[in-house]
Motif scaffolding. Structure first.
Motif, PDB file in Angstrom:
ATOM      1  N   ALA A 162      -2.120   3.721   7.478  1.00  0.00           N
ATOM      2  CA  ALA A 162      -2.853   3.872   6.196  1.00  0.00           C
ATOM      3  C   ALA A 162      -3.388   5.580   6.022  1.00  0.00           C
ATOM      4  O   ALA A 162      -3.011   6.152   5.051  1.00  0.00           O
ATOM      5  CB  ALA A 162      -3.969   2.943   6.151  1.00  0.00           C
ATOM      6  N   VAL A 163      -3.957   5.753   7.268  1.00  0.00           N
ATOM      7  CA  VAL A 163      -4.436   7.243   7.119  1.00  0.00           C
ATOM      8  C   VAL A 163      -3.530   8.147   7.258  1.00  0.00           C
ATOM      9  O   VAL A 163      -3.288   9.314   6.468  1.00  0.00           O
ATOM     10  CB  VAL A 163      -5.366   7.530   8.415  1.00  0.00           C
ATOM     11  CG1 VAL A 163      -5.734   8.979   8.431  1.00  0.00           C
ATOM     12  CG2 VAL A 163      -6.709   6.586   8.391  1.00  0.00           C
ATOM     13  N   PHE A 164      -2.178   7.978   8.074  1.00  0.00           N
ATOM     14  CA  PHE A 164      -1.102   8.626   7.836  1.00  0.00           C
ATOM     15  C   PHE A 164      -0.442   9.022   6.603  1.00  0.00           C
ATOM     16  O   PHE A 164       0.066   9.951   6.182  1.00  0.00           O
ATOM     17  CB  PHE A 164      -0.170   8.218   8.906  1.00  0.00           C
ATOM     18  CG  PHE A 164       1.287   9.083   8.816  1.00  0.00           C
ATOM     19  CD1 PHE A 164       1.425  10.308   9.679  1.00  0.00           C
ATOM     20  CD2 PHE A 164       2.292   8.744   8.433  1.00  0.00           C
ATOM     21  CE1 PHE A 164       2.349  10.881   9.500  1.00  0.00           C
ATOM     22  CE2 PHE A 164       3.416   9.324   8.303  1.00  0.00           C
ATOM     23  CZ  PHE A 164       3.671  10.658   8.953  1.00  0.00           C
ATOM     24  N   ALA A 165      -0.502   7.788   5.817  1.00  0.00           N
ATOM     25  CA  ALA A 165       0.373   7.950   4.409  1.00  0.00           C
ATOM     26  C   ALA A 165      -0.965   8.238   3.249  1.00  0.00           C
ATOM     27  O   ALA A 165      -0.632   8.878   2.547  1.00  0.00           O
ATOM     28  CB  ALA A 165       0.679   6.557   4.037  1.00  0.00           C
ATOM     29  N   THR A 335      -1.819  13.560  11.671  1.00  0.00           N
ATOM     30  CA  THR A 335      -1.375  13.537  12.873  1.00  0.00           C
ATOM     31  C   THR A 335      -2.223  12.493  13.980  1.00  0.00           C
ATOM     32  O   THR A 335      -1.648  12.049  14.823  1.00  0.00           O
ATOM     33  CB  THR A 335      -1.462  15.058  13.480  1.00  0.00           C
ATOM     34  OG1 THR A 335      -0.490  15.981  12.710  1.00  0.00           O
ATOM     35  CG2 THR A 335      -0.952  14.932  14.963  1.00  0.00           C
ATOM     36  N   MET A 336      -3.255  12.708  13.627  1.00  0.00           N
ATOM     37  CA  MET A 336      -4.416  12.080  14.474  1.00  0.00           C
ATOM     38  C   MET A 336      -4.037  10.424  14.114  1.00  0.00           C
ATOM     39  O   MET A 336      -4.269   9.769  14.991  1.00  0.00           O
ATOM     40  CB  MET A 336      -5.993  12.364  13.996  1.00  0.00           C
ATOM     41  CG  MET A 336      -6.847  11.672  14.734  1.00  0.00           C
ATOM     42  SD  MET A 336      -8.833  12.231  14.000  1.00  0.00           S
ATOM     43  CE  MET A 336      -8.723  13.769  14.386  1.00  0.00           C
ATOM     44  N   ALA A 337      -3.828  10.143  13.001  1.00  0.00           N
ATOM     45  CA  ALA A 337      -3.485   8.584  12.750  1.00  0.00           C
ATOM     46  C   ALA A 337      -2.323   8.230  13.338  1.00  0.00           C
ATOM     47  O   ALA A 337      -2.134   7.052  13.855  1.00  0.00           O
ATOM     48  CB  ALA A 337      -3.333   8.590  11.181  1.00  0.00           C
ATOM     49  N   ILE A 338      -1.270   9.040  13.425  1.00  0.00           N
ATOM     50  CA  ILE A 338       0.082   8.618  13.867  1.00  0.00           C
ATOM     51  C   ILE A 338       0.150   8.227  15.359  1.00  0.00           C
ATOM     52  O   ILE A 338       0.815   7.536  15.966  1.00  0.00           O
ATOM     53  CB  ILE A 338       1.267   9.355  13.432  1.00  0.00           C
ATOM     54  CG1 ILE A 338       2.498   8.791  13.411  1.00  0.00           C
ATOM     55  CG2 ILE A 338       1.206  10.712  14.004  1.00  0.00           C
ATOM     56  CD1 ILE A 338       2.950   7.496  12.654  1.00  0.00           C
ATOM     57  N   THR A 339      -0.597   9.408  15.987  1.00  0.00           N
ATOM     58  CA  THR A 339      -0.770   9.188  17.399  1.00  0.00           C
ATOM     59  C   THR A 339      -1.550   7.923  17.794  1.00  0.00           C
ATOM     60  O   THR A 339      -1.451   7.424  18.931  1.00  0.00           O
ATOM     61  CB  THR A 339      -1.333  10.391  18.212  1.00  0.00           C
ATOM     62  OG1 THR A 339      -2.452  10.821  17.424  1.00  0.00           O
ATOM     63  CG2 THR A 339      -0.333  11.608  17.912  1.00  0.00           C
ATOM     64  N   GLU A 340      -2.650   7.669  16.983  1.00  0.00           N
ATOM     65  CA  GLU A 340      -3.473   6.652  17.194  1.00  0.00           C
ATOM     66  C   GLU A 340      -2.674   5.297  17.154  1.00  0.00           C
ATOM     67  O   GLU A 340      -2.818   4.105  17.959  1.00  0.00           O
ATOM     68  CB  GLU A 340      -4.362   6.342  16.331  1.00  0.00           C
ATOM     69  CG  GLU A 340      -5.535   5.166  16.416  1.00  0.00           C
ATOM     70  CD  GLU A 340      -6.607   5.116  15.216  1.00  0.00           C
ATOM     71  OE1 GLU A 340      -6.894   4.123  14.919  1.00  0.00           O
ATOM     72  OE2 GLU A 340      -6.757   6.314  14.572  1.00  0.00           O
ATOM     73  N   VAL A 341      -1.322   5.051  16.396  1.00  0.00           N
ATOM     74  CA  VAL A 341      -0.501   4.167  16.505  1.00  0.00           C
ATOM     75  C   VAL A 341      -0.015   3.901  17.802  1.00  0.00           C
ATOM     76  O   VAL A 341       0.050   2.688  18.376  1.00  0.00           O
ATOM     77  CB  VAL A 341       0.613   4.174  15.485  1.00  0.00           C
ATOM     78  CG1 VAL A 341       1.631   3.143  15.678  1.00  0.00           C
ATOM     79  CG2 VAL A 341       0.228   4.164  14.226  1.00  0.00           C
ATOM     80  N   ILE A 390      -3.904  15.287  18.277  1.00  0.00           N
ATOM     81  CA  ILE A 390      -3.037  14.269  19.180  1.00  0.00           C
ATOM     82  C   ILE A 390      -3.455  13.523  20.275  1.00  0.00           C
ATOM     83  O   ILE A 390      -3.434  12.169  20.379  1.00  0.00           O
ATOM     84  CB  ILE A 390      -1.840  15.038  19.610  1.00  0.00           C
ATOM     85  CG1 ILE A 390      -0.924  15.566  18.399  1.00  0.00           C
ATOM     86  CG2 ILE A 390      -0.729  14.126  20.532  1.00  0.00           C
ATOM     87  CD1 ILE A 390       0.046  16.506  18.548  1.00  0.00           C
ATOM     88  N   PHE A 391      -4.451  14.267  21.056  1.00  0.00           N
ATOM     89  CA  PHE A 391      -4.828  13.611  22.310  1.00  0.00           C
ATOM     90  C   PHE A 391      -6.204  12.701  21.840  1.00  0.00           C
ATOM     91  O   PHE A 391      -6.095  11.630  22.385  1.00  0.00           O
ATOM     92  CB  PHE A 391      -5.678  14.986  23.000  1.00  0.00           C
ATOM     93  CG  PHE A 391      -6.345  14.473  24.521  1.00  0.00           C
ATOM     94  CD1 PHE A 391      -6.089  13.192  25.087  1.00  0.00           C
ATOM     95  CD2 PHE A 391      -7.218  15.272  24.890  1.00  0.00           C
ATOM     96  CE1 PHE A 391      -6.511  12.735  26.165  1.00  0.00           C
ATOM     97  CE2 PHE A 391      -7.853  14.700  26.257  1.00  0.00           C
ATOM     98  CZ  PHE A 391      -7.363  13.592  26.822  1.00  0.00           C
ATOM     99  N   PHE A 392      -6.843  13.006  20.825  1.00  0.00           N
ATOM    100  CA  PHE A 392      -8.020  12.300  20.415  1.00  0.00           C
ATOM    101  C   PHE A 392      -7.326  11.024  19.566  1.00  0.00           C
ATOM    102  O   PHE A 392      -7.965   9.693  20.103  1.00  0.00           O
ATOM    103  CB  PHE A 392      -8.826  13.009  19.411  1.00  0.00           C
ATOM    104  CG  PHE A 392     -10.038  12.075  18.672  1.00  0.00           C
ATOM    105  CD1 PHE A 392     -11.085  11.411  19.236  1.00  0.00           C
ATOM    106  CD2 PHE A 392      -9.561  11.527  17.359  1.00  0.00           C
ATOM    107  CE1 PHE A 392     -12.042  10.524  18.503  1.00  0.00           C
ATOM    108  CE2 PHE A 392     -10.520  10.585  16.889  1.00  0.00           C
ATOM    109  CZ  PHE A 392     -11.522  10.134  17.262  1.00  0.00           C
ATOM    110  N   GLY A 393      -6.365  11.124  18.781  1.00  0.00           N
ATOM    111  CA  GLY A 393      -5.726  10.014  18.344  1.00  0.00           C
ATOM    112  C   GLY A 393      -5.184   8.936  19.353  1.00  0.00           C
ATOM    113  O   GLY A 393      -5.482   7.822  18.813  1.00  0.00           O
ATOM    114  N   PHE A 394      -4.368   9.547  20.139  1.00  0.00           N
ATOM    115  CA  PHE A 394      -3.914   8.526  21.172  1.00  0.00           C
ATOM    116  C   PHE A 394      -4.939   7.840  21.935  1.00  0.00           C
ATOM    117  O   PHE A 394      -5.065   6.573  22.021  1.00  0.00           O
ATOM    118  CB  PHE A 394      -3.075   9.288  22.100  1.00  0.00           C
ATOM    119  CG  PHE A 394      -2.406   8.481  23.129  1.00  0.00           C
ATOM    120  CD1 PHE A 394      -1.119   7.805  22.572  1.00  0.00           C
ATOM    121  CD2 PHE A 394      -2.867   8.102  24.344  1.00  0.00           C
ATOM    122  CE1 PHE A 394      -0.552   7.031  23.758  1.00  0.00           C
ATOM    123  CE2 PHE A 394      -2.088   7.259  25.306  1.00  0.00           C
ATOM    124  CZ  PHE A 394      -1.135   6.737  25.014  1.00  0.00           C
TER     125      PHE A 394
END
Length: 523
Positions: A162-165, A335-341, A390-394
């Motif tokens: 959702a955040v990514f989109a 970017t934060m959202a997609i790496t969180e996936v 990226i680091f934080f999202g993952f």
């Protein structure tokens, strides 16, 4: 009979064990979209920050109170959500929550003052978010056992997508129709929560956990009856000439022995059991507050919440303050959202492996998340912020999708108390949910540097890691003496019931034989 009832009443699934699938997959899809329209919207709200500051001519900290109040109401009303779910069912509560969420967001689009958004988004939508999210994740945990970690982790990626989109989509939508109409569109979109709630079919698992209790009670009854029977036969067997069939060697170790007709249990025991069976379960079980492991885990959630929402709210203003254009700053949030996936899915598969201590894996992830939050103030350009995002999202993904389902683990409270524990746990998070974004906004207002907002997040996450490290020691180590004493008492009691009556029989028989010989000698 069970199959006929389930066909006649399709509203409730009746099983003898946790399905670990079946209709649970529909529940998982519903939870995915509930995540999209609840936490996905909350995390994407940062795209409206600059517009609201310009429209209402307010400071950053006052605008941040909108989401802060929303998160506070979401978490503060969690026990009420648990009570309502227990009373009326998960389906009705989630559907009502969807209506409240949509109503609050639509009303907010017509706001003329910032305090009106406090009421519409902060209170109305915040309460709707609570009624939508918590019952859905609770009933999902009931439908899965072995696959619980991985299914919950994958389903919770809804907020990430959702955040990514939403971040770039809402940004583009604002440029064409303005922020008010964009907020109105988001509110109407959130009506889909009602559809997701209609799919939440309640589950009834019969016979879960009862065999252990029954076996223990039966074993105790057999031991007491065995002791009484041995005592009687030791006195009467000499005169009657009956063979002592109640010796421990001849009595089976199972619960259903043939001594029940001889030594019936007291009637009061049956009455007590019938009362326990008819006694209603409490709507909210506060006994979990007596468990030290849950208290430590609740404090972990309290301090970790300081770092949950502020980064997603301030990453776009931070990028703009460093000279990055708005479109590329919105890309940081995506970017934060997609790496969180990937973080959620990875954590789900790791925690699904057995045997593994899930608390320790969670602790490692929290420590790494603290490091990632501490790195943001040192980023000075786009690629540095991208690396930190990226680091934080993952790392956030490894925690965001697992911290509530971990309540069902035996290291915390267990699946039996999951519903009440989730309500109280999220309620305790409300304090940090209220203070987190304004505290970060206060640091920004005083320093005029957006990177300072991440200091409070990192400090809260560091304290959270200490609390999480104490969960398992509180469950086992700190209370070990007390439990060890109880175990020794039970073992001594068991030995007394097994050994003493047999010796007593031999001594009693010897005395009776001597008495018979003394009576026979004069004759």
């Amino acid at each position: 009979m069970t199959q006929k009832k389930s066909q006649l009443c399709p509203r409730t699934n009746v099983d003898t064990q946790v399905p670990d699938g079946g209709w649970g997959w529909a529940i998982a899809i519903s939870f995915f979209f509930v995540e999209v329209f609840t936490y996905g919207i909350i995390k994407s709200f940062g795209v409206f920050f600059n517009d609201l500051m310009d429209t209402f001519n307010e400071s950053n900290s006052r605008i941040s109170w909108i989401i802060s109040l929303c998160v506070f109401v979401l978490t503060f009303t969690a026990p009420l959500s648990t009570v309502l779910s227990t009373r009326f069912g998960h389906r009705v509560v989630v559907m009502a929550g969807g209506l409240l969420v949509s109503t609050g967001m639509v009303v907010a689009s017509f706001s003329q003052e910032v305090y009106q958004m406090y009421i519409s988004i902060g209170i109305i939508s915040g309460f709707g978010y609570c009624l939508s999210f918590l019952p859905t994740v609770t009933i999902l945990s009931q439908y899965f056992d072995k696959r619980r970690s991985v299914v919950t982790a994958v389903a919770s990626t809804g907020e990430c997508f959702a955040v990514f989109a939403f971040a770039p989509a809402i940004t583009a939508l604002k440029e064409n129709i303005g922020w008010r109409h964009s907020l109105l569109f988001v509110g109407l979109l959130q009506l889909n929560i009602v559809v997701c709630g209609s799919l939440l079919r309640p589950l009834s698992v019969k016979g879960l956990g009862s065999p252990k209790i029954t076996a223990q009670e039966n074993r105790k009854e057999v031991q007491y009856m065995l002791e009484n029977e041995k005592t009687r036969t030791s006195i009467d067997s000499i005169d009657s000439g009956v063979e002592l069939t109640t010796s421990p060697k001849n009595v089976p170790s199972h619960a259903n022995v043939e001594l029940e007709p001889k030594a019936n249990p007291p009637h009061s025991l049956g009455k007590t059991r019938s009362k326990q069976g008819t006694r209603k379960a409490p709507l909210l079980d506060f006994s979990i507050l007596k468990e030290k492991s849950f208290i430590c885990y609740a404090f972990f959630g309290l301090f970790a919440t300081l770092g949950f929402f502020a980064p997603s709210l301030y990453i776009i203003p931070l990028g703009i303050s460093l000279g990055i254009d708005q479109d590329r700053a919105a890309f940081l949030l995506s970017t934060m959202a997609i790496t969180e996936v990937f973080g959620r899915i990875t954590a789900g598969f790791i925690l699904n492996r057995e045997p593994i201590r899930k608390i320790y894996i969670e602790l490692i992830c929290v420590i790494l998340l603290t490091v990632s939050l501490s790195a943001f103030p040192f980023a000075t350009e786009f690629w540095g912020l991208t690396s930190c995002s990226i680091f934080f999202g993952f790392m956030f993904g490894t925690i965001g999708g697992t911290h509530i389902p971990l309540l069902a683990e035996d290291d915390v409270v267990g699946i039996e108390k999951m519903s009440s524990a989730a309500g109280v746990y999220v309620f305790i998070q409300s304090i940090a949910g209220l203070a987190g974004p304004p505290l970060a906004g206060l640091l920004v207002d005083h320093s005029k540097i957006y990177s300072r907002a991440f200091y409070s997040c990192a400090a809260g996450m560091a304290v959270a890691s200490v609390c999480l490290a104490l969960v398992r020691p509180c469950k086992n180590g700190l209370c070990q003496r007390h439990h060890a004493g109880e175990a020794k008492t039970e073992s001594y009691r068991g030995k007394a019931l097994q050994d003493i009556p047999e010796d007593f029989l031999e001594m009693d028989l010897g005395k009776n034989e001597q008495k018979v010989r003394m009576k026979m000698e004069p004759v």
